[in-house]
Design an enzyme around this catalytic site. Structure first.
Site, PDB file in Angstrom:
ATOM      1  N   GLU A   1       0.821  -1.197   0.102  1.00 17.17           N
ATOM      2  CA  GLU A   1      -0.069   0.182  -0.001  1.00 17.17           C
ATOM      3  C   GLU A   1       0.920   1.111   0.061  1.00 17.17           C
ATOM      4  O   GLU A   1       2.019   1.213   0.827  1.00 17.17           O
ATOM      5  CB  GLU A   1      -0.896   0.046   1.084  1.00 17.17           C
ATOM      6  CG  GLU A   1      -1.840  -1.119   1.440  1.00 17.17           C
ATOM      7  CD  GLU A   1      -2.285  -1.244   2.857  1.00 17.17           C
ATOM      8  OE1 GLU A   1      -1.842  -0.605   3.505  1.00 17.17           O
ATOM      9  OE2 GLU A   1      -2.970  -2.273   3.217  1.00 17.17           O
TER      10      GLU A   1
ATOM     11  N   LYS B   1       2.489   4.566   1.108  1.00 14.68           N
ATOM     12  CA  LYS B   1       2.304   5.229   2.360  1.00 14.68           C
ATOM     13  C   LYS B   1       1.960   6.655   2.132  1.00 14.68           C
ATOM     14  O   LYS B   1       2.840   7.317   1.653  1.00 14.68           O
ATOM     15  CB  LYS B   1       3.871   4.720   3.154  1.00 14.68           C
ATOM     16  CG  LYS B   1       3.604   5.511   4.575  1.00 14.68           C
ATOM     17  CD  LYS B   1       5.099   4.973   5.238  1.00 14.68           C
ATOM     18  CE  LYS B   1       5.126   5.264   6.770  1.00 14.68           C
ATOM     19  NZ  LYS B   1       4.966   6.543   6.984  1.00 14.68           N
TER      20      LYS B   1
ATOM     21  N   ASP C   1       1.741  10.506   3.711  1.00 16.14           N
ATOM     22  CA  ASP C   1       2.050  11.051   4.719  1.00 16.14           C
ATOM     23  C   ASP C   1       0.772  12.223   5.136  1.00 16.14           C
ATOM     24  O   ASP C   1       0.815  13.202   4.594  1.00 16.14           O
ATOM     25  CB  ASP C   1       3.153  11.987   4.259  1.00 16.14           C
ATOM     26  CG  ASP C   1       4.193  12.488   5.244  1.00 16.14           C
ATOM     27  OD1 ASP C   1       3.980  12.148   6.546  1.00 16.14           O
ATOM     28  OD2 ASP C   1       4.848  13.601   5.165  1.00 16.14           O
TER      29      ASP C   1
ATOM     30  N   TYR D   1      -6.894   1.442   5.972  1.00 16.62           N
ATOM     31  CA  TYR D   1      -5.976   0.429   5.717  1.00 16.62           C
ATOM     32  C   TYR D   1      -5.649  -0.597   6.796  1.00 16.62           C
ATOM     33  O   TYR D   1      -4.596  -1.398   6.804  1.00 16.62           O
ATOM     34  CB  TYR D   1      -4.644   0.964   5.278  1.00 16.62           C
ATOM     35  CG  TYR D   1      -3.911   2.031   6.273  1.00 16.62           C
ATOM     36  CD1 TYR D   1      -3.558   1.730   7.439  1.00 16.62           C
ATOM     37  CD2 TYR D   1      -3.743   3.406   5.870  1.00 16.62           C
ATOM     38  CE1 TYR D   1      -3.125   2.620   8.479  1.00 16.62           C
ATOM     39  CE2 TYR D   1      -3.319   4.229   6.717  1.00 16.62           C
ATOM     40  CZ  TYR D   1      -2.925   4.024   8.075  1.00 16.62           C
ATOM     41  OH  TYR D   1      -2.488   4.953   8.885  1.00 16.62           O
TER      42      TYR D   1
ATOM     43  N   LYS E   1      10.856   3.325   2.498  1.00 18.72           N
ATOM     44  CA  LYS E   1      10.713   4.652   2.200  1.00 18.72           C
ATOM     45  C   LYS E   1      11.623   5.166   0.862  1.00 18.72           C
ATOM     46  O   LYS E   1      12.615   4.469   0.706  1.00 18.72           O
ATOM     47  CB  LYS E   1      11.276   5.537   3.278  1.00 18.72           C
ATOM     48  CG  LYS E   1      10.744   5.533   4.699  1.00 18.72           C
ATOM     49  CD  LYS E   1       9.462   6.009   4.775  1.00 18.72           C
ATOM     50  CE  LYS E   1       8.946   7.073   5.849  1.00 18.72           C
ATOM     51  NZ  LYS E   1       9.926   7.807   6.635  1.00 18.72           N
TER      52      LYS E   1
ATOM     53  N   CYS F   1      12.217  48.933  -6.153  1.00 18.75           N
ATOM     54  CA  CYS F   1      11.293  47.873  -6.640  1.00 18.75           C
ATOM     55  C   CYS F   1      11.284  47.655  -8.158  1.00 18.75           C
ATOM     56  O   CYS F   1      11.617  48.498  -8.859  1.00 18.75           O
ATOM     57  CB  CYS F   1       9.906  48.499  -6.461  1.00 18.75           C
ATOM     58  SG  CYS F   1       8.661  47.455  -7.317  1.00 18.75           S
TER      59      CYS F   1
ATOM     60  N   CYS G   1       8.593  49.125 -10.451  1.00 19.37           N
ATOM     61  CA  CYS G   1       8.289  50.572 -10.752  1.00 19.37           C
ATOM     62  C   CYS G   1       9.375  51.200 -10.501  1.00 19.37           C
ATOM     63  O   CYS G   1       9.227  52.395 -10.732  1.00 19.37           O
ATOM     64  CB  CYS G   1       7.004  50.913  -9.738  1.00 19.37           C
ATOM     65  SG  CYS G   1       7.289  50.964  -8.140  1.00 19.37           S
TER      66      CYS G   1
ATOM     67  N   CYS H   1       7.911  47.803  -1.430  1.00 21.97           N
ATOM     68  CA  CYS H   1       8.019  48.884  -2.349  1.00 21.97           C
ATOM     69  C   CYS H   1       7.171  50.085  -1.732  1.00 21.97           C
ATOM     70  O   CYS H   1       6.113  49.800  -1.276  1.00 21.97           O
ATOM     71  CB  CYS H   1       7.597  48.355  -3.589  1.00 21.97           C
ATOM     72  SG  CYS H   1       7.141  49.852  -4.732  1.00 21.97           S
TER      73      CYS H   1
ATOM     74  N   CYS I   1       2.956  51.675  -8.587  1.00 16.51           N
ATOM     75  CA  CYS I   1       3.650  50.388  -8.820  1.00 16.51           C
ATOM     76  C   CYS I   1       2.693  49.201  -9.310  1.00 16.51           C
ATOM     77  O   CYS I   1       1.460  49.036  -9.022  1.00 16.51           O
ATOM     78  CB  CYS I   1       4.341  49.752  -7.638  1.00 16.51           C
ATOM     79  SG  CYS I   1       4.893  47.968  -7.787  1.00 16.51           S
TER      80      CYS I   1
HETATM   81  S1  IVH Z   1      -0.261   0.398   8.877  1.00 15.24           S
HETATM   82  C1  IVH Z   1       0.542  -1.552  13.024  1.00 15.24           C
HETATM   83  N1  IVH Z   1      -0.551   1.219   6.456  1.00 15.24           N
HETATM   84  O1  IVH Z   1       2.688   5.279   8.904  1.00 15.24           O
HETATM   85  C2  IVH Z   1       0.713  -0.925  11.472  1.00 15.24           C
HETATM   86  N2  IVH Z   1       0.361   2.772   8.102  1.00 15.24           N
HETATM   87  O2  IVH Z   1       5.161   5.153   9.810  1.00 15.24           O
HETATM   88  C3  IVH Z   1       0.278   0.338  11.634  1.00 15.24           C
HETATM   89  N3  IVH Z   1       0.812   5.116   7.243  1.00 15.24           N
HETATM   90  O3  IVH Z   1       1.508   5.537  11.958  1.00 15.24           O
HETATM   91  C4  IVH Z   1       0.243   1.205  10.550  1.00 15.24           C
HETATM   92  N4  IVH Z   1      -0.108   4.813   5.261  1.00 15.24           N
HETATM   93  O4  IVH Z   1       0.166   6.959   9.811  1.00 15.24           O
HETATM   94  C5  IVH Z   1      -0.120   1.609   7.725  1.00 15.24           C
HETATM   95  N5  IVH Z   1      -0.937   2.021   4.016  1.00 15.24           N
HETATM   96  C6  IVH Z   1      -0.453   2.422   5.522  1.00 15.24           C
HETATM   97  C7  IVH Z   1       0.069   3.345   5.807  1.00 15.24           C
HETATM   98  C8  IVH Z   1       0.338   3.697   6.911  1.00 15.24           C
HETATM   99  C9  IVH Z   1       0.454   5.510   5.799  1.00 15.24           C
HETATM  100  C10 IVH Z   1       1.299   5.754   8.306  1.00 15.24           C
HETATM  101  C11 IVH Z   1       0.595   5.787   9.361  1.00 15.24           C
HETATM  102  C12 IVH Z   1       1.560   4.944  10.752  1.00 15.24           C
HETATM  103  C13 IVH Z   1       2.829   5.494  10.049  1.00 15.24           C
HETATM  104  C14 IVH Z   1       4.199   4.510  10.365  1.00 15.24           C
END
Ligand code: IVH
Length: 691
Positions: A125, A127, A129, A236, A324, A418, A421, A436, A442
């Site tokens: 999946e 990840k 942010d 997820y 990552k 500026c 102008c 300015c 301007c």
């Molecule tokens: S599973 C026990 N799945 O990443 C496992 N986490 O670095 C729990 N995150 O705290 C997390 N996408 O905020 C999981 N597909 C995904 C995720 C995911 C983003 C975040 C989540 C977690 C953090 C850990």
């Protein structure tokens, strides 16, 4: 504030106390409307005017400053005070891997633990942010939801989650009696950019990246703000469940979808480590084109029975890892630094770069923030720089590779002119932004200034709103405020434009003609000089009386240390900082020329003087010096001004009267030298009719 508002100088103590109370309530109300509900009810200019009025009254009556004074506060109180919610099953985090070797090591550990040699099956999946949340459902109904917090308990953000379309209020089909569902709340890049644009337009908080914006959107005490923030959710993971719902994680994801959640559509079941490595490469390549930020891929062992056997080490599961992406950095050459002028006159440096690919996006510009930032990093044209995309959106220059600096590279000198102008650009002490001073001339600031110029509290021209100003400016009809008074000549042409007719064009022409006569204080305010809001414009108008006198005095006041400059800075409520803004404005010859063409179109009415003609001090210029025993200095000044006197801080030939308190020093001596009349405090009280 209506035009009937009495000048601060004319307020009695009781009136002042009453108005300060009203202003505190009114300003707090607008703060909430703006910061908590994102729904301002008045313009920034009107809001500033309220604050200035409050400050002016406080300056005159310091003893009346309230405990809840708006001056002591910026914006609304910070958000806090969510109730705590305990997660039934702790919310854990993930271990990270960064390359194929790390990932192979993770797989080997899993196999060793399970005593298996066959390939592992995963679900991959992306990840996201964002921030993770835990949603609890009872008999299929949403009960409550919390942020991750410390993993054991988080903040109860149920009311906010209820405003999100992505959080089902009821689960479709059969659901366990009790279930915790976990996922990531995030904001798309497009929503993030749109939010920041709206925040910038409203002068609000700018978020550094989508993650912060999402967190800020969810952690609001007022759920109406969350509702306006377009938050998304991918589900997820599972927490507590009163009955098993699936045998594999992939099957669990299908259940989530059936219940009504969104599962990231890029999620995929994968057989074996090689498939994982290929998926990782695919995601790294697709990353930049996604509508949201991802910082890696999460690989989870698919079989839930195996997940249970693997369990946890510390705060992370043995059955999953986050692979990552490497930091998105690149090295390139800085070709030039361009200065952009914003709508408020702020000069912002932009780095022009040799185009370079940073994580799949071609970058050729980066922000350099401000002149201090350039100096701090010692960024020079020709330098090789390390570039980074923060939060995937705004590229930044991280540092300079000094070893590669060309021998002839010179330290960057920030312009004090500026670029739009040619006016002076000044940086007030204590501020990071250089601005300015050519507000009226301007091009970069013109539209904004004209909108202010015609606004309700300024020239108040009916039918000439923001859109019309923009339309006429785009046609090349408006280059300066004076051009507004030439619009009636275009009445016939305006009538033929889309959205206009004969009647509306005539009405506009009439509305403009009706404003050819304007009171001095409105005229000064309309110029949009920085820090000159309605209250200060009124002070200036009252002090200088006529436009001709004001103009002459302001030009004389451009000379630092001149009597006129000192007089300007000593007007109660004005002060040296505002005096400097005015001096900067009048110091620019083209601003003066613009004023002259404008006033050629107008009749600026003299300021109305308060009815004080019968007071012996009316029209006199008075200076207080030394310690007064029966009243405070601001009170004495206010009293004098309410009797029609002008109060200044410096003794000059123009001073009529010096009131000498205890321990008076140089001013009393100067008065004696210049032969200016001096009186004691007691004599002053008699003169002013206090006793
Ligand atoms: S599973 C026990 N799945 O990443 C496992 N986490 O670095 C729990 N995150 O705290 C997390 N996408 O905020 C999981 N597909 C995904 C995720 C995911 C983003 C975040 C989540 C977690 C953090 C850990």
């Amino acid at each position: 504030m209506s035009n009937a508002t009495p000048p601060v100088e004319a307020l009695t103590e009781a009136e002042a106390a009453e108005e300060l109370a009203t202003l505190a309530a009114e300003i707090a109300h607008h703060d909430r409307a703006y910061h908590q509900y994102d729904a301002p009810e008045i313009s920034d200019a009107d809001y500033d005017a309220l604050r200035r009025r409050n400050a002016a009254i406080e300056a005159r009556f310091p003893a009346l400053i309230r405990a809840d004074s708006p001056s002591a506060r910026v914006g609304a109180a910070p958000e806090s005070g969510f109730a705590k919610l305990r997660h039934r099953v702790p919310m854990l985090s993930l271990d990270n891997v960064f390359d194929p070797a790390d990932f192979a090591e993770f797989c080997a550990r899993v196999r060793r633990f399970l005593g298996r040699t066959d390939p592992l099956s995963f679900v991959a999946e992306p990840k996201i942010d964002g921030l993770s949340i835990n949603l609890t459902y009872e008999h299929g109904r949403f009960l409550h939801g919390a942020t991750r917090g410390d993993g054991m308990e988080g903040e109860d953000v149920s009311a906010n989650l209820r405003t999100m379309d992505a959080v089902p209020q009821r689960l479709r089909g059969h659901a366990p009696a009790l279930i915790e569902i976990r996922g990531e709340v995030f904001m798309t890049k497009a929503d993030f950019l749109a939010l920041n644009e709206a925040q910038a337009a409203a002068g609000g908080k700018i978020f550094a990246n989508p993650r912060n914006a999402a967190a800020g959107g969810l952690r609001q005490l007022d759920a109406r703000i969350t509702a306006g923030r377009n938050l998304s959710l991918f589900a997820y993971a599972q927490g507590e469940s009163s009955e098993p719902v699936a045998e594999t994680h992939w099957e669990y994801l299908q259940r989530l979808q059936a219940w009504g959640f969104t599962v990231n559509p890029l999620s995929r079941p994968l057989a074996g480590e090689d498939a994982a490595a290929a998926f990782q490469a695919e995601m790294a390549a697709d990353r930049a084109a996604l509508g949201y930020d991802i910082d890696g891929v999460v690989y989870k062992i698919d079989d839930l029975a195996l997940q249970r056997r693997l369990g946890f080490v510390g705060r992370a599961p043995r059955w999953a890892t986050a692979w990552k992406f490497p930091a998105e950095q690149a090295t390139t050459v800085l070709k030039a630094i361009d200065i952009q002028v914003g709508r408020t006159g702020a000069l912002t440096p932009v780095a022009r770069l040799e185009p370079v690919n940073v994580g799949g996006v071609l970058v050729q510009n980066a922000t350099l923030h401000n002149e201090d930032e350039i100096a701090r990093k010692d960024v020079r044209i020709g330098d090789t720089v390390i570039l980074q995309r923060a939060g995937d959106v705004i590229p930044q220059i991280v540092s300079v590779v000094t070893e590669r600096r060309p021998a002839d590279a010179v330290a960057y000198v920030f312009p004090d002119i500026c670029p739009a102008c040619g006016s002076h650009a000044v940086r007030p002490p204590g501020e990071v932004v250089r601005r300015c001073t050519g507000g009226l001339i301007c091009e970069a600031q013109l539209v904004e200034r004209l909108i202010h110029f015609v606004s309700r509290t300024a020239f108040d021209i009916d039918g000439l709103g923001e859109k019309t100003i923009q339309e006429f400016h785009a046609l090349g009809w408006l280059h300066s405020p004076a051009d507004i008074f030439r619009l009636p000549e275009r009445e016939a042409e305006i009538a033929t434009r889309e959205g206009w007719g004969k009647l509306s064009a005539r009405n506009l022409a009439r509305a403009i003609e009706a404003r050819r006569t304007i009171p001095l204080e409105r005229f000064i305010y309309a110029l949009g000089i920085r820090r000159i809001g309605e209250a200060n414009a009124r002070l200036l108008a009252r002090h200088y009386g006529s436009y001709v006198n004001w103009r002459a005095q302001m030009i004389a006041a451009t000379v630092v240390g001149s009597d006129e400059r000192l007089e300007l800075g000593s007007i109660l409520g004005i002060g040296p900082t505002i005096a400097e803004e005015l001096a900067d404005f009048f110091g620019e010859p083209r601003n003066r020329a613009t004023l002259d063409t404008l006033t050629a179109e107008l009749t600026v009415e003299d300021a109305t003087q308060v009815e004080t003609a019968d007071s012996p001090v009316a029209g006199k210029t008075v200076v207080f010096t030394g310690t007064l025993e029966t009243m405070t200095r601001p009170e004495a000044k206010a009293r004098a001004e309410s009797l029609g006197a002008k109060v200044t801080d410096t003794v000059s030939k123009k001073t009529d009267l010096v009131v000498v308190g205890a321990d008076a020093g140089s001013k009393a001596r100067r008065a004696a030298e210049l032969g200016v009349q001096t009186v004691t405090e007691a004599e002053w009280r008699t003169l002013a009719g206090i006793d």
